[in-house]
Design a protein around this motif. Sequence first.
Motif, PDB file in Angstrom:
ATOM      1  N   UNK A 121       0.852  -1.188   0.000  1.00  0.00           N
ATOM      2  CA  UNK A 121       0.000   0.000   0.000  1.00  0.00           C
ATOM      3  C   UNK A 121       0.890   1.241   0.000  1.00  0.00           C
ATOM      4  N   UNK A 122       0.726   2.080  -1.009  1.00  0.00           N
ATOM      5  CA  UNK A 122       1.511   3.316  -1.125  1.00  0.00           C
ATOM      6  C   UNK A 122       0.552   4.464  -1.436  1.00  0.00           C
ATOM      7  N   UNK A 123       1.105   5.646  -1.575  1.00  0.00           N
ATOM      8  CA  UNK A 123       0.298   6.818  -1.885  1.00  0.00           C
ATOM      9  C   UNK A 123      -0.295   6.693  -3.300  1.00  0.00           C
ATOM     10  N   UNK A 124      -1.368   7.430  -3.598  1.00  0.00           N
ATOM     11  CA  UNK A 124      -1.981   7.336  -4.927  1.00  0.00           C
ATOM     12  C   UNK A 124      -1.021   7.606  -6.074  1.00  0.00           C
ATOM     13  N   UNK A 125      -0.006   8.455  -5.830  1.00  0.00           N
ATOM     14  CA  UNK A 125       0.957   8.763  -6.897  1.00  0.00           C
ATOM     15  C   UNK A 125       2.087   7.749  -6.972  1.00  0.00           C
ATOM     16  N   UNK A 126       2.043   6.698  -6.126  1.00  0.00           N
ATOM     17  CA  UNK A 126       3.076   5.670  -6.146  1.00  0.00           C
ATOM     18  C   UNK A 126       4.205   5.885  -5.177  1.00  0.00           C
TER      19      UNK A 126
END
Length: 383
Positions: free
Chosen positions: A120-125
């Motif tokens: 799981x990472x931020x929406x921008x990767x």
Amino acid sequence: MDRGRSALVRWTTALIVGSLAACTTVEVPPSTPAPGARPADGSLPPAIQQPASRWVPVRWSDLPGWGLDSLHEVWGAWVRGCEKPSPVQAPLCAELRPLIMAGTAEQQAWIESRFQPYRVVEPDGSAPQGLLTGYYEPVLDASRTTTFSHRVPVYARPVGVRLGSNEPPWYTRQEIDTLPAAQAALRGRVIAWLSDPIDALVLQIQGSGRLNIKEPDGTVRQVRVEFAAHNGHPYQSVGKWLLDRREIREGNWEGIRAWAAQNPGRLNELLWSNPRTVFFREVPLTDLNARFGPPGAQGVPLTPGRSIAVDPQSIPYGTPVWLASKGVVFNQQRLVMAQDTGGAITGAVRADLFTGWGNWGDAPYQLASRLKQPLQMWVLWPR
């Protein structure tokens, strides 16, 4: 847990200084992604985009500590989640239930065959450091009638106040304490009376609790009070309020209680800095449900150490999550279940660990109050 989920609201040092796990209404989770297909050539599947996160596929060997967890400890929480599963998780519940008596090796083999892990990472990767905090269910002494020592009310939801983010705000905490109109609306809505206003605030922040209520005939029985609604005003941390004014050096409950004892004439000023008030409903506590925590946002009882609150825009309820966090009070890699949410639990890599129930100073309290440390998470999603 004022978590509108059951809503359990949480409390932890982070909550005190501005995090607040449960003070919110139940959020409607986003539509869940479909199960991922297993590529025929053994390569990893594509990433999955969620409204508040991005799931990046990884191999099982990428999960720190995978294979070392006592999976039987989480299996019960997982089975309870099958009482209200998501459409994606539901087909696996028939396979899951019989494995509750299986050994760890068999359980692990089944997980690896039926699930794909995703970081799981931020929406921008991007993958900045996440945050793990904790919350618990306080156990408090109470009286059914007001007495010289018990004069702090625990209110049921007033008529006309509904659980919903689109509802207009009701009276603020200060107005509830001072306006005749607010007092009239709350007449007859007191569930029980507490002796300490700080205890009442903790109960509201946690969103649920167990009350040892002394009845008018002198008998004492334990009941649970669960989140029913709040007054529609934003939560403001009293710990942060004190820190911003340099009244305390550390935003923990010990410091807040000490300040309150030294400044009784300013106690209302402190309490009124948080305009949000939480209303409860009383629930009988049977021998069976006393063995578990209150219902989370998923609608199933929480399991100490194995249930977490998440942002449902990042991780759907009922999702198994591999959690890794290293700190002074908690150094673990373990499987947990996303079964709750909270007002301060927002963002991609953010979780609140349910630590159990107990009195002030007990182990669940101690862990919840001190837990504020880095976090990594991996969701396990059906193939």
